[in-house]
Design a protein around this motif. Structure first.
Motif, short mmCIF file in Angstrom:
data_model
loop_
_atom_site.label_atom_id
_atom_site.label_comp_id
_atom_site.label_asym_id
_atom_site.label_seq_id
_atom_site.Cartn_x
_atom_site.Cartn_y
_atom_site.Cartn_z
N MET A 159 0.97 -1.19 -0.12
CA MET A 159 -0.09 -0.09 -0.04
C MET A 159 0.86 1.22 0.03
SD MET A 159 -2.79 -1.63 0.04
CE MET A 159 -3.71 -3.09 0.54
N GLY A 160 0.54 2.38 -0.66
CA GLY A 160 1.18 3.59 -0.56
C GLY A 160 2.01 4.06 -1.57
N ARG A 161 3.37 4.19 -1.47
CA ARG A 161 4.09 4.61 -2.36
C ARG A 161 4.64 3.62 -3.26
NH1 ARG A 161 8.54 8.10 1.86
NH2 ARG A 161 6.68 9.30 2.65
N TRP A 162 5.19 3.93 -4.57
CA TRP A 162 5.67 2.91 -5.45
C TRP A 162 6.83 2.21 -4.96
CZ3 TRP A 162 2.84 1.02 -9.02
CH2 TRP A 162 2.14 1.97 -9.70
N GLY A 163 7.76 2.84 -4.01
CA GLY A 163 8.68 1.95 -3.52
C GLY A 163 8.25 1.06 -2.62
N THR A 164 7.32 1.33 -1.88
CA THR A 164 6.34 0.11 -1.04
C THR A 164 6.14 -0.96 -1.83
OG1 THR A 164 5.77 1.96 0.50
CG2 THR A 164 4.81 -0.11 0.96
N VAL A 165 5.37 -0.43 -2.90
CA VAL A 165 4.84 -1.89 -4.09
C VAL A 165 6.02 -2.41 -4.40
CG1 VAL A 165 3.66 -2.06 -5.91
CG2 VAL A 165 2.89 -0.33 -4.50
N TRP A 170 9.38 -7.51 -4.71
CA TRP A 170 10.73 -7.87 -4.83
C TRP A 170 10.59 -9.07 -3.75
CZ3 TRP A 170 14.46 -8.47 -1.03
CH2 TRP A 170 15.46 -8.83 -1.43
N ASN A 171 10.17 -8.70 -2.41
CA ASN A 171 10.33 -9.57 -1.40
C ASN A 171 9.44 -10.90 -1.48
OD1 ASN A 171 10.93 -9.56 1.66
ND2 ASN A 171 8.67 -10.01 1.80
N VAL A 172 8.26 -10.85 -2.26
CA VAL A 172 7.48 -11.90 -2.50
C VAL A 172 8.51 -13.03 -3.20
CG1 VAL A 172 5.43 -13.08 -3.77
CG2 VAL A 172 5.35 -10.77 -2.74
N ALA A 173 9.21 -12.62 -4.04
CA ALA A 173 10.00 -13.54 -4.87
C ALA A 173 11.39 -13.99 -3.89
CB ALA A 173 10.80 -12.84 -6.20
N ALA A 174 11.83 -12.92 -3.02
CA ALA A 174 13.03 -13.05 -2.08
C ALA A 174 12.70 -14.17 -0.91
CB ALA A 174 13.38 -11.86 -1.61
N VAL A 175 11.24 -14.11 -0.60
CA VAL A 175 11.08 -15.10 0.27
C VAL A 175 11.08 -16.55 -0.20
CG1 VAL A 175 8.90 -15.84 1.67
CG2 VAL A 175 9.57 -13.39 1.83
N THR A 176 10.47 -16.65 -1.34
CA THR A 176 10.56 -17.96 -1.85
C THR A 176 12.02 -18.77 -2.06
OG1 THR A 176 10.59 -17.30 -4.29
CG2 THR A 176 8.40 -17.44 -2.99
N CYS A 240 8.11 3.00 2.11
CA CYS A 240 9.52 3.36 1.63
C CYS A 240 9.18 4.12 0.18
CB CYS A 240 10.56 2.45 1.54
SG CYS A 240 10.51 1.25 0.42
N ASP A 241 10.05 4.87 -0.20
CA ASP A 241 10.09 5.41 -1.55
C ASP A 241 10.97 4.71 -2.34
OD1 ASP A 241 12.72 6.25 -0.76
OD2 ASP A 241 12.09 8.49 -0.52
N LEU A 242 11.07 4.99 -3.71
CA LEU A 242 11.91 4.13 -4.62
C LEU A 242 13.36 4.38 -4.32
CD1 LEU A 242 10.21 4.52 -7.98
CD2 LEU A 242 10.59 2.44 -7.10
N ARG A 342 -1.75 -1.38 -9.19
CA ARG A 342 -0.58 -0.92 -8.98
C ARG A 342 0.44 -2.18 -8.75
NH1 ARG A 342 0.14 4.05 -6.46
NH2 ARG A 342 1.60 3.17 -4.73
N ILE A 343 -0.06 -3.23 -8.55
CA ILE A 343 1.19 -4.34 -8.78
C ILE A 343 1.32 -4.80 -10.00
CG2 ILE A 343 1.00 -6.91 -8.01
CD1 ILE A 343 -0.56 -6.52 -5.53
N VAL A 344 0.32 -4.74 -10.83
CA VAL A 344 0.66 -5.16 -12.00
C VAL A 344 1.67 -4.04 -12.92
CG1 VAL A 344 -0.64 -5.17 -14.41
CG2 VAL A 344 -1.72 -6.18 -12.59
N ILE A 345 1.29 -2.76 -12.57
CA ILE A 345 2.08 -1.75 -13.09
C ILE A 345 3.90 -1.81 -12.55
CG2 ILE A 345 2.69 0.67 -13.21
CD1 ILE A 345 -0.45 1.17 -13.25
N GLY A 346 3.66 -2.43 -11.21
CA GLY A 346 4.88 -2.40 -10.46
C GLY A 346 5.87 -3.48 -10.94
#
Length: 403
Positions: A159-165, A170-176, A240-242, A342-346
């Motif tokens: 939620m929130g800023r593009w850096g947060t998205v 990135w973290n979803v992939a990193a966790v796996t 967080c921001d970008l 936002r996830i699709v764009i992110g």
């Protein structure tokens, strides 16, 4: 796409695995929970309150604060005035070692001050919000003599800023990957204190940039292993921001480069999953520009399918993580259509930043961490360039921004 599906299936099977059997109170070891602080994380007060309310029979909290002018000092004092507790000890960092990170300096100090009565130490970050059974779940698997380290992982809210998205994606992939490669996370981690006698772990911390990534190799000396627990997925709602995301992800990748044996595999995975879609997008634009409509249709269709599959895989993991979190009584805000858009764009934005960060991490020789710069000559050759206390002026303007 096949690589992404493979890691997702592996992680999904872990999230669905049953929790270890509970250990009776009289068999649980005495634990020292170590909290190293530099700066006031947005969740610090709530983190401390949660640590003081653990459903665990015998534990002490050892908080090490960078300096007395650090904003964390006031928050700790205010919290303890409102909620006094006999099992917490707050101390200042006495020795700023120039051969390791400040966090490692604080960890070494805390461990050296421990007495023999502690069989386990638990590490926690200030941006972690432990649930009441957090410590019990973290320590219980150590009853297995083959388990030397137990860990969870973080899960951000997009939620929130593009850096947060981007950080969420990135973290979803990193966790796996962290699950597959057995990379521990120091924000929620327990280890047996016998490891300090059996290995050179304490000496390694005295010369390291981070405390957790090396643990898999350290355990190989003892024949023990790292165990990941899905019940210890910890939700982080910070923003967080970008630019902040870029600096953060470079540091994460640098730690993997320095201390993880699967670094080359991580680089290969990263480059394949970022450069391949980027190259396909370039070919798609070139096909459009040269009026090769048939080729453009194939390339565009491939990119669309790939993106939709990624969104589906993210949704599958998000659903399973939410089930884990809701099972312990926590609530995550539901996704809106705006968040999904936002996830699709992110996704392409995250891949672009990630590709840049992985290339930068390969050649990094300097890194900044909470206002301190470190010169990196090798995994065990770290130089703290210049130390200065963290002060109120260093805190972000946004009270919910990650440090």
């Amino acid at each position: 796409m096949a690589i992404q599906i493979f890691f997702t299936v592996a992680m999904k099977s872990s999230l669905r695995s049953p929790s270890p059997k509970p250990v009776p109170d009289n068999q649980l070891p005495k634990v020292a929970v170590i909290l190293c602080l530099r700066g006031a994380d947005p969740s610090l007060s709530n983190c401390l309150r949660s640590l003081l309310q653990q459903n665990y029979p015998d534990y002490d909290i050892k908080a090490v604060i960078d300096s007395q002018v650090d904003p964390a000092w006031d928050i700790i004092n205010e919290t303890l005035q409102q909620q006094p507790a006999p099992n917490i000890q707050v101390s200042l960092l006495q020795t700023v070692r120039e051969t390791c990170s400040l966090k490692c300096s604080a960890l070494v100090q805390a461990v050296l001050e421990l007495k023999d009565k502690y069989e386990v130490i638990a590490l926690v970050d200030a941006d972690t919000l432990p649930h009441p059974d957090w410590l019990r779940q973290l320590v219980s698997p150590l009853a297995n003599r083959r388990v030397g380290v137990v860990t969870g992982n973080r899960w951000y809210v997009p939620m929130g800023r593009w850096g947060t998205v981007c950080r969420y994606l990135w973290n979803v992939a990193a966790v796996t990957q962290m699950y597959f490669y057995r990379i521990p996370w120091g924000g929620t981690l327990a280890l047996k204190t016998e490891l300090f006698a059996q290995t050179q772990l304490l000496e390694k911390w005295k010369n390291a940039l981070c405390e957790d990534t090396m643990l898999r190799q350290v355990l190989q000396e003892t024949g023990m292993r790292v165990q990941f627990l899905p019940a210890l997925i910890m939700v982080n709602p910070e923003e967080c921001d970008l630019p902040s995301f870029y600096r953060w992800v470079k540091r994460q990748l640098l730690c993997s480069r320095l201390y993880h044996p699967a670094w080359r595999a991580i680089v290969g995975y990263s480059l394949v999953t970022t450069l391949t879609p980027a190259f396909t997008a370039i070919l798609f634009c070139a096909a459009l520009f040269t009026n090769q409509w048939h080729l453009a249709a194939w390339l565009g269709g491939g990119l669309t399918i790939y993106t939709l599959v990624l969104v589906l895989l993210i949704g599958i993991l998000e659903r399973d993580v939410r089930q884990v979190v809701q099972a312990r009584g926590e609530i995550i805000a539901p996704f809106s259509m705006r968040a999904i858009a936002r996830i699709v764009i992110g996704i392409p934005l995250t891949e672009l930043v990630y590709a840049t960060a992985i290339l930068a991490a390969i050649f990094m020789q300097r890194v900044e961490w909470r206002g301190i710069t470190y010169h990196i000559k090798g995994p065990w050759n770290i130089k703290l360039v210049k130390y200065s206390p963290y002060q109120h002026l260093d805190q972000p303007v946004d009270a919910n921004a990650s440090l």
